[in-house]
Write an enzyme that holds these catalytic residues in place. Structure first.
Site, PDB file in Angstrom:
ATOM      1  N   SER A 429     -35.122 -60.842 -20.924  1.00  0.00           N
ATOM      2  CA  SER A 429     -34.500 -62.115 -21.251  1.00  0.00           C
ATOM      3  C   SER A 429     -35.230 -62.891 -22.335  1.00  0.00           C
ATOM      4  O   SER A 429     -34.635 -63.722 -22.999  1.00  0.00           O
ATOM      5  CB  SER A 429     -34.365 -62.974 -20.002  1.00  0.00           C
ATOM      6  OG  SER A 429     -35.636 -63.165 -19.412  1.00  0.00           O
ATOM      7  N   HIS A 457     -28.290 -60.184 -18.804  1.00  0.00           N
ATOM      8  CA  HIS A 457     -28.045 -60.433 -20.229  1.00  0.00           C
ATOM      9  C   HIS A 457     -27.361 -59.256 -20.922  1.00  0.00           C
ATOM     10  O   HIS A 457     -27.219 -59.256 -22.137  1.00  0.00           O
ATOM     11  CB  HIS A 457     -29.366 -60.748 -20.948  1.00  0.00           C
ATOM     12  CG  HIS A 457     -29.999 -62.006 -20.454  1.00  0.00           C
ATOM     13  ND1 HIS A 457     -29.641 -63.247 -20.925  1.00  0.00           N
ATOM     14  CD2 HIS A 457     -30.944 -62.216 -19.500  1.00  0.00           C
ATOM     15  CE1 HIS A 457     -30.345 -64.173 -20.293  1.00  0.00           C
ATOM     16  NE2 HIS A 457     -31.150 -63.572 -19.424  1.00  0.00           N
ATOM     17  N   LYS A 487     -23.495 -65.959 -17.374  1.00  0.00           N
ATOM     18  CA  LYS A 487     -23.874 -65.852 -18.772  1.00  0.00           C
ATOM     19  C   LYS A 487     -22.634 -65.477 -19.591  1.00  0.00           C
ATOM     20  O   LYS A 487     -21.802 -66.337 -19.817  1.00  0.00           O
ATOM     21  CB  LYS A 487     -25.052 -64.894 -18.897  1.00  0.00           C
ATOM     22  CG  LYS A 487     -26.270 -65.415 -18.085  1.00  0.00           C
ATOM     23  CD  LYS A 487     -27.490 -64.617 -18.291  1.00  0.00           C
ATOM     24  CE  LYS A 487     -28.732 -65.069 -17.540  1.00  0.00           C
ATOM     25  NZ  LYS A 487     -28.768 -66.201 -16.674  1.00  0.00           N
TER      26      LYS A 487
END
Ligand code: WAQ
Ligand code: MG
Length: 638
Positions: A429, A457, A487
């Protein structure tokens, strides 16, 4: 009369006619002989010098004359400076209804060399004591527990003051009291009344100052003064229920927290929130100005996508704002199951289970799959939620070098185990690089260990259609795939995908899943809307990828050394925490939002800017952002 008498026992000591020390107690008859020597002992060890005259006087008191009073409640107000201590006293006095508070506090600070207290009419400022040199002295008072507490050799300021203050607060026509010690080194004083209790203020004079005194606050008529003085000088009082206050003053628990924050501030590690006043798009309103957003995890700009918002709103309108129960009690909606199925299909897995956050998904799955006696192998750059999951599991934690499959294998061989798990972020990340999935799967399957990857991610970003690392590397199959809805999927929540048996197992043992209220219809609806959108618009992922390579190129053109990221995260290494903050601040002034990432998110001295890109940034925006970043970096060097 069979009733045992009490005695007032008073000691006075002087040298060459000058007062040195005085103390008194109220004791039961049988304790008098045992305690009188302590009063003499104290006089002989006084800081003011050796006495040449000591006098102990014992007077009988009938038990029915004694008034027993509950001790005032005690609070301590820590103040950083004398000015604030005096201001606090003034404010408390004003709050107690005294108009001339300022004048009275000034009078207190100017008192010295009195044996007794000032008796002040608070409304007229008239001094009522008959001998203003000496003042009014309060006597006949003690702690009701005194026979259980030996008199300390040196004065315990608090223990003696709380007794006096309790008596004074209960005197007729007195509305309160102010006090500063006359000990040059004792800077704590107090303000007291029956209503506010005994409020200690930690700084009321400078160390070494000879100032000190008491003011008793009188409100009434002249003839009532007699009554007040008679009570103070003649009525024996025993004070009950005094709470000990340590005089070594260990720090107040709140002060300890404040100190920790101060340390963080000094190390440039203090954090605070920034408030966004708009949807999380590529341009946002933040604290009154428009900023280019280079810090969002909403990589595909789906949180504000109209069909996604509509799906969230419709779910809320149909099923309500909350679910009212955990998944295994009353919280499961058809939407939760529909989303779980859709996620499993999207990820090419048999089944999926939802968690309220991505953090909980990591904690929930790791702590379910290994326990005491097991071993977890964890990449050194894994996210905090993975680290906490490892800790919570109770398994032994073995950290291997970042993305280093040789080191992983070496460590597995060192820690042979029947019950093992290897866990890694799929996209790291804070660095934006990808896990070496083929190497990872080769090692984990060779040793029969659970392989867990966190695609927080990666989902929606990596792979041609955003399905993650498996799609990117064209195969392979981790045992457990963790992901998040918060996300690229623009909503909120996390999930775990894998075989049916894994998911059934988690539903039965994973505590964050079992013991959390099922997450809200709007979150589930929004995530489903976003997933459907992503399935039918793979070009969003394409646009994001082209923005990433465009932006990396712009940075390099401006002389900022970066690799072309394989994810939406572009780290710009700075190192020093203060410098990273300064660059981030400079960028904010130029209208760009890029946070400085610092310890503990990354190692000490590895502070950085973490740019994250969105599919909807324009090339013009990205180009001027690269220019601004390059300038801010250069400016921070000079
Ligand atoms: N009656 C009336 N006034 C007195 C008496 C008394 N028995 N004893 C002292 N005073 C007056 C006198 O003017 C002194 O100069 C002044 O008060 C201060 O007396 O919770 O030590 O004995 O840690 O020096 C406050 C404790 C300590 C705060 C007060 O007063 C805390 C203290 P000291
Ligand atoms: Mg004193």
């Amino acid at each position: 009369m069979g009733e045992k008498k009490f005695f007032s026992v008073k000691m006075r000591a002087s040298a060459a006619g000058r007062h040195i020390s005085g103390a008194e107690r109220i004791l039961r008859e049988e304790s008098v002989v045992a305690f009188a020597p302590a009063l003499l002992e104290r006089a002989l060890h006084h800081a003011k010098g050796k006495p040449d005259f000591m006098n102990v006087k014992c007077e009988a008191i009938a038990p029915n004359e004694i008034v027993r009073l509950p001790a005032l409640s005690v609070t301590t107000r820590e103040v950083p400076s004398l000015r604030e201590g005096l201001a606090l006293m003034r404010d408390l006095l004003q709050a107690a209804g005294v108009a001339r508070a300022e004048e009275i506090v000034r009078m207190l600070t100017e008192l010295r060399d009195m044996r007794g207290a000032v008796l002040l009419n608070v409304d007229t400022m008239e001094r009522l004591e008959s001998d203003p040199q000496r003042g009014v002295r309060v006597t006949y008072m003690d702690d009701a527990q005194s026979a259980q507490k030996p008199l300390p050799e040196t004065k315990n300021h608090y223990a003696e003051a709380i007794v006096l203050a309790t008596k004074v607060a209960n005197a007729p026509h007195l509305i309160g009291e102010l006090c500063i010690s006359d000990d040059p080194d004792y800077v704590t004083g107090y303000i007291a009344s029956r209503e506010m209790g005994y409020v200690r203020i930690t700084k009321l004079k400078e160390k070494g100052s000879p100032a000190g005194g008491r003011i008793f606050l009188f409100r009434g008529d002249r003839p009532q003064v007699e009554e007040t003085i008679a009570f103070l000088q003649q009525t024996p009082v025993l004070v009950e229920g005094i709470c000990p206050v340590s005089t070594s003053k260990p720090k107040d628990r709140w002060m300890r927290l404040a100190d920790r924050l101060d340390e963080m501030k000094a190390a440039h590690l203090y954090r605070s929130e920034r408030v966004m006043q708009s949807e999380p798009r590529s341009l946002v309103r933040c604290e009154g100005r428009e900023l280019l957003m280079l810090a969002s995890n909403d990589y595909l700009d789906l949180a504000a996508e109209p069909v996604v918002k509509k799906a969230a709103a419709e779910a809320a309108m149909r099923f309500g704002a909350g679910t009212g129960g955990a998944r295994l009690t009353t919280g499961t909606l058809p939407l939760h199951q529909e989303l779980e199925q859709a996620l499993a299909i999207f990820k090419g897995e048999e089944s999926a289970i939802l968690y309220n956050t991505g953090f909980m998904a990591n904690v929930g799955v790791i702590s379910a799959l290994v326990g005491k006696g097991g071993v977890v192998f964890s990449d050194e750059l894994n996210h905090a939620s993975i680290i906490d999951g490892c800790r919570l599991s109770g398994a032994r934690i073995v950290v291997y070098r970042h993305n280093d499959m040789k080191d992983l294998e070496r460590k597995i061989l060192e820690h042979s185990t029947q019950q093992g798990l290897v866990v890694s972020d799929a996209v790291f990340s804070m660095d934006g690089d990808l896990l070496d999935l083929p190497g990872f799967l080769e090692v984990t399957s060779r040793y029969g260990l659970f392989s867990v990857i966190d695609e927080a991610h990666a989902t929606g970003v990596v792979g041609k259609t955003g399905r993650g690392l498996v799609e990117h590397f064209g195969g392979g199959h981790p045992d457990v795939v963790v992901g998040t809805l918060s996300k690229a999927l623009g909503s909120s929540g996390g999930f775990v995908c894998g075989r049916q048996v894994l998911i059934d197992f988690l539903r039965n043992v994973s505590r964050p899943y079992i013991f959390s209220t099922a997450f809200s219809p709007a979150d589930v609806g929004g995530a489903l809307g976003a997933l459907r959108f992503l399935e039918s618009h793979p070009e969003r992922v394409e646009r994001l990828r082209s923005n990433i390579s465009f932006f990396s190129g712009c940075l390099r053109d401006k002389g900022v050394a970066v690799k072309t990221s394989q994810s939406a995260i572009v780290p710009i290494l700075i190192g020093d925490e203060a410098r990273a903050l300064a660059v981030s601040e400079q960028l904010r002034r130029s209208g760009i939002l890029v946070p400085a990432i610092r310890f503990p998110t990354v190692a000490h001295g590895a502070a950085r800017l973490r740019v994250s890109l969105m599919a909807t940034h324009t090339e013009k925006e990205l180009c001027s952002a690269a220019e601004a970043i390059s300038q801010a970096l250069n400016a921070s060097l000079s």
